[in-house]
Design an enzyme around this catalytic site. Structure first.
Site, PDB file in Angstrom:
ATOM      1  N   LEU B  68       0.827  -1.210   0.000  1.00  0.00           N
ATOM      2  CA  LEU B  68       0.000   0.000   0.000  1.00  0.00           C
ATOM      3  C   LEU B  68       0.859   1.256   0.000  1.00  0.00           C
ATOM      4  O   LEU B  68       2.049   1.214   0.329  1.00  0.00           O
ATOM      5  CB  LEU B  68      -0.917  -0.047   1.230  1.00  0.00           C
ATOM      6  CG  LEU B  68      -1.857  -1.271   1.221  1.00  0.00           C
ATOM      7  CD1 LEU B  68      -2.271  -1.650   2.627  1.00  0.00           C
ATOM      8  CD2 LEU B  68      -3.060  -1.014   0.328  1.00  0.00           C
ATOM      9  N   PRO B  69       0.272   2.413  -0.353  1.00  0.00           N
ATOM     10  CA  PRO B  69       1.089   3.618  -0.549  1.00  0.00           C
ATOM     11  C   PRO B  69       1.710   4.205   0.717  1.00  0.00           C
ATOM     12  O   PRO B  69       2.834   4.701   0.668  1.00  0.00           O
ATOM     13  CB  PRO B  69       0.116   4.627  -1.168  1.00  0.00           C
ATOM     14  CG  PRO B  69      -1.038   3.843  -1.655  1.00  0.00           C
ATOM     15  CD  PRO B  69      -1.121   2.615  -0.807  1.00  0.00           C
ATOM     16  N   ASN B  73      -2.874   4.216   4.984  1.00  0.00           N
ATOM     17  CA  ASN B  73      -3.540   3.141   4.249  1.00  0.00           C
ATOM     18  C   ASN B  73      -3.322   1.804   4.943  1.00  0.00           C
ATOM     19  O   ASN B  73      -4.242   0.996   5.044  1.00  0.00           O
ATOM     20  CB  ASN B  73      -2.986   3.031   2.825  1.00  0.00           C
ATOM     21  CG  ASN B  73      -3.034   4.345   2.078  1.00  0.00           C
ATOM     22  OD1 ASN B  73      -2.012   4.951   1.805  1.00  0.00           O
ATOM     23  ND2 ASN B  73      -4.245   4.815   1.780  1.00  0.00           N
ATOM     24  N   THR B  99       6.174   0.588   2.128  1.00  0.00           N
ATOM     25  CA  THR B  99       7.250   1.312   2.799  1.00  0.00           C
ATOM     26  C   THR B  99       6.602   2.318   3.730  1.00  0.00           C
ATOM     27  O   THR B  99       5.968   3.266   3.277  1.00  0.00           O
ATOM     28  CB  THR B  99       8.150   2.022   1.784  1.00  0.00           C
ATOM     29  OG1 THR B  99       8.777   1.028   0.978  1.00  0.00           O
ATOM     30  CG2 THR B  99       9.227   2.840   2.481  1.00  0.00           C
ATOM     31  N   LYS B 174      15.434  -0.293   4.695  1.00  0.00           N
ATOM     32  CA  LYS B 174      15.021   0.364   3.451  1.00  0.00           C
ATOM     33  C   LYS B 174      15.193   1.876   3.534  1.00  0.00           C
ATOM     34  O   LYS B 174      15.738   2.493   2.618  1.00  0.00           O
ATOM     35  CB  LYS B 174      13.554   0.033   3.164  1.00  0.00           C
ATOM     36  CG  LYS B 174      12.901   0.948   2.151  1.00  0.00           C
ATOM     37  CD  LYS B 174      12.502   0.293   0.889  1.00  0.00           C
ATOM     38  CE  LYS B 174      12.157   1.317  -0.179  1.00  0.00           C
ATOM     39  NZ  LYS B 174      10.861   1.057  -0.802  1.00  0.00           N
ATOM     40  N   LYS B 249       9.030  11.086  -0.209  1.00  0.00           N
ATOM     41  CA  LYS B 249       8.241  10.335   0.776  1.00  0.00           C
ATOM     42  C   LYS B 249       9.160   9.509   1.682  1.00  0.00           C
ATOM     43  O   LYS B 249       9.034   9.537   2.908  1.00  0.00           O
ATOM     44  CB  LYS B 249       7.258   9.412   0.046  1.00  0.00           C
ATOM     45  CG  LYS B 249       6.414   8.567   0.997  1.00  0.00           C
ATOM     46  CD  LYS B 249       5.933   7.272   0.354  1.00  0.00           C
ATOM     47  CE  LYS B 249       5.688   6.190   1.398  1.00  0.00           C
ATOM     48  NZ  LYS B 249       5.583   4.846   0.829  1.00  0.00           N
TER      49      LYS B 249
END
Lengths: 301, 301, 301, 301
Positions: B68-69, B73, B99, B174, B249
């Site tokens: 998911l974004p 979410n 992420t 990450k 982001k």
């Protein structure tokens, strides 16, 4: 061997000393000068001719290498009252291996050219160890036709001699590399620190970065986190290596070049400020990878 | 093949779509859900079961992957009115490949654990191309005993599945990598720009950096300067690749993690600000290496 | 006096203690709670009712003020197992004077509203001294119709009560002011330091700035350079005042709000990093104007 | 009036033109020079003597004011082939009102002193409007005994003439003020923008800042947000005022002074980078408060 013509060498400090010795080893008669007479003594014992001033060197040698701490020293050695320019011979080849503002290199090149001689900037990468071993890298700027003549001398002291372009581009290449190095090193240090605080094992994180797009020389060859690699300054309390003070100096040169060329360098200028602050916080003589230690310190009340 | 138990997949967007297809290819019956029903249609045609809500997925599958974004979410899909947690079965394995903030991963892991199930965070590196080719890298955080069960599924979608430690460390790895990547990329861009303005040829400068201590993935594999390398976004007007918006982001997540863990990230936070500004200056959809173009623009009156 | 209805007060620390005493002085029966029972003892002696939990407070008072260190504390006091929301009465007015993330204020306001009560955020400026003297400034966010009811209580503790807009805007005003304050203070410190190193007398430089466009509160009211002003922390070895740790916390809140609203704050984020670093270098408990001292340290080899 | 001795004026641009006119108004016979002959024409009509070179000016006047764009221009006017120093008379008073690197002021002062004359640096604050109205502020560095002689001339052009200390301190005061101004302006812009995005009314936020510790000249006298104040550049599409290009130049001088004096200026250097970037993004000729507009732009896909 005896047929080799003499080479002048001005500036026999930590770097200049082993560089000049490598010229002697390759059979060049050396005409030496240093502002501290005791620095020359060793060379007298090696058979070098010791002189009283840069002008004296210029009188006796038509190829001269200078290796000095900063722009004002280089300016003085060239244009001072007893400077090289007072006695430089036409056709001489003057090679400056100091790391200085490329604008100063250009300014000196013009003055040298007026005297009918040739100036090249040839700063080095690699520290005292590489200077001793004769495997420095030279980044050379100046008239291309003279590059081979310069290369003949420089290969006695370095394993890698790169022609970069017109006068000043040797300096430019050096300060560009060191600016990117400083940015990557601080970036690696803050990334490793963040990862550790988020629960990652440092060796594992380094491994992940090194197989991913975060990989850089500072993460895979010179990791700043104690325990991740052996044989690097971080494994030895940040002793040896490339001092924080020297990095701050090179970043200052990058900053001045960027300001004068109106080039935005947002991270380069921040890296400069961080090394500046470290110098005042007891890190001046530690290797520049000690920025990990600087950022690592815990907040305590 | 028929004996394989079904796998739930929630979030069938740019990344989730090809990932779920790779599960289908490996013979897994897929139970699909996406907030946009049309995203599921394609999967219906492939024989997947399409459901009405995350809760429905949890009712029919005891292994679920979410892609998911952003954090809100993921929170909604897990803890919302029709969320996974409403119907999750004991012993289920829930893998989140989004992420997001590692603190949110930890929070969800606790909630999942209370229901007798297991949560792992497994964000990916590699973009849409790698998702299609099935060679993503997964960085996995969670209870070590469950890693093999997760790996069985993840290897259908990725070529590299790395266990990073407890819950949240997949996210940590990450965002650490991407923070260092952003710093190195901006650093490479400003360094190349400075070198060019100081008279260096860009290809030569890249070559010098890449054989020196300034070397990094951004300089040697993904150089941001048009004309230096082929097959990279800078050779194609910065199209394709990893969008500036996505980098902004991820840097925001790094910033929040750093703030919450009181970790100083001076260059990481500056990198965040720069990508933030680029998003507002028309660079949102360009590859993140377009920072070279952003810094390159000339001052004109 | 006896006719006044009771007011709940949760959080009797450095700030809460004198604030609650001012309510007592104004004749309000106080229903007190603090996680450390000893903090309540003093109030028992003053005639306040001491309770066992935030829920107990909510049972006995329909106006409650909370003054807590950070977002997680406020969340716990409101939504925890024995939190306010367990027993809050319809129509209650809940005022949070803690400095926290405005997003958390909004989240709590929604939860409170569901219970039929009203939530307002009302963080303060002014430190312990102003809390004692009853001349704090309150910046208030929430439904405008309830502002007067809140003001009645807040004027017992502060001389200045400003309505800022919807819920969260009180916090927003506070963190905006403190972000600009931090930027101006660091700016003043580095400017004064640069001027001194360039040969200017600090008092003269301060005078010039204060009559020019560089003027700011940090230069004209709270100058960080020892010897320039009297009666400020810089005149007293940076003791008292507003601690570096607290400034770092507020800048962290500003950073999180900026990240979440995708607002570029290049200097605000750098200020945050600098106060973060100071906290780890022994400055945590000094006044935030000690950034002058931090930047002033000389480089020595 | 006729008895006044002539005053040389070199550099009749946007600032020099009205300044020199004010000298004429005060009855000083002006000996004028500008590198663009047409700039002198107007002065010929006013009865000034127009010359061919700075050397000519020095031959005819023993008090000379220079007002030039940058260090190289000032160096050329003083030390060039037809420079002031070629013909300067003993005892002359040379006042440089350009804004340049204080190190260059010191260097020129030494050269002037060798000729038996006196050099003072006297940069101004206040723009073209103040130059016309004769109410500039002069910050003066140089030998104190000569200050009164300089002041006699400078008061014809300015309402405020401040003695700052030895040569170079006039420049130092100016660049210090402008560095702090740039920091406060960017800080005000990002704070106002953050507040607006968090739901605050800009006028209200400005009011709160101005009664609090975030107050600064940029917030209370020159607010960068359209609609908050009248009669400032932000009310007029950022036209007029102090151009972004000029601010970037002054920040470059501050940066060079800081680098040379090894002074950490973390926000000053970041401010420099931001104005540098703005110059390349179409803001070069807008007032420097347009940084609000630069940061305000919304992210769009």
């Amino acid at each position: 061997m005896a047929s080799k013509t003499p080479v002048g060498f001005i500036g026999l400090g930590n770097m200049g000393n082993p560089m000049a010795k490598n010229l002697v080893k390759h059979g060049y008669p050396v005409i030496a000068y240093d502002v501290f007479p005791e620095a020359c003594k060793e060379f007298q014992d090696l058979g070098a001719q010791v002189t009283e001033s840069p002008a004296d060197v210029a009188e006796r040698a038509d190829r001269i290498i200078t290796m000095l701490p900063s722009s004002p020293n280089v300016r003085e050695v060239y244009t001072g009252a007893n400077g090289i320019l007072k006695k430089v011979k036409k056709g001489s080849l003057l090679i400056d291996s100091s790391t200085i503002d490329p604008a100063v290199s250009k300014e000196l090149a013009k003055a040298v050219e007026k005297m009918g001689a040739v100036f090249m900037d040839a700063p080095v990468s690699g520290g005292v160890g590489a200077a001793r071993a004769g495997n420095l890298t030279f980044m050379v700027g100046g008239v291309e036709q003279e590059f081979n003549a310069a290369k003949e001398l420089l290969t006695c002291m370095g394993s890698n001699v790169i022609y970069c372009g017109e006068v000043g581009t040797g300096q430019a290449a050096k300060i560009c590399n060191n600016m990117l190095l400083a940015i990557s090193m601080i970036g690696t240090a803050e990334t490793m620190n963040l990862g550790i605080r988020l629960g990652l094992d440092p060796k594992l994180l380094a491994k992940i970065l090194n197989m991913s797009s975060g990989r850089c020389w500072s993460s895979d060859t010179y990791n700043p986190v104690p325990g991740v690699m052996e044989g690097v300054p971080s494994a030895n309390n940040y002793q040896g290596g490339f001092g924080t003070t020297l990095m701050a100096k090179d970043l200052g040169l990058a900053q001045i070049s960027a300001t004068n060329s109106m080039t935005p360098v947002p991270l380069g200028s921040q890296a400069h400020q961080i090394y500046r602050m470290m110098c005042a916080k007891g890190y001046a003589l530690k290797d520049f990878s000690a920025v990990f230690q600087f950022l690592r310190e815990e907040e305590t009340l």
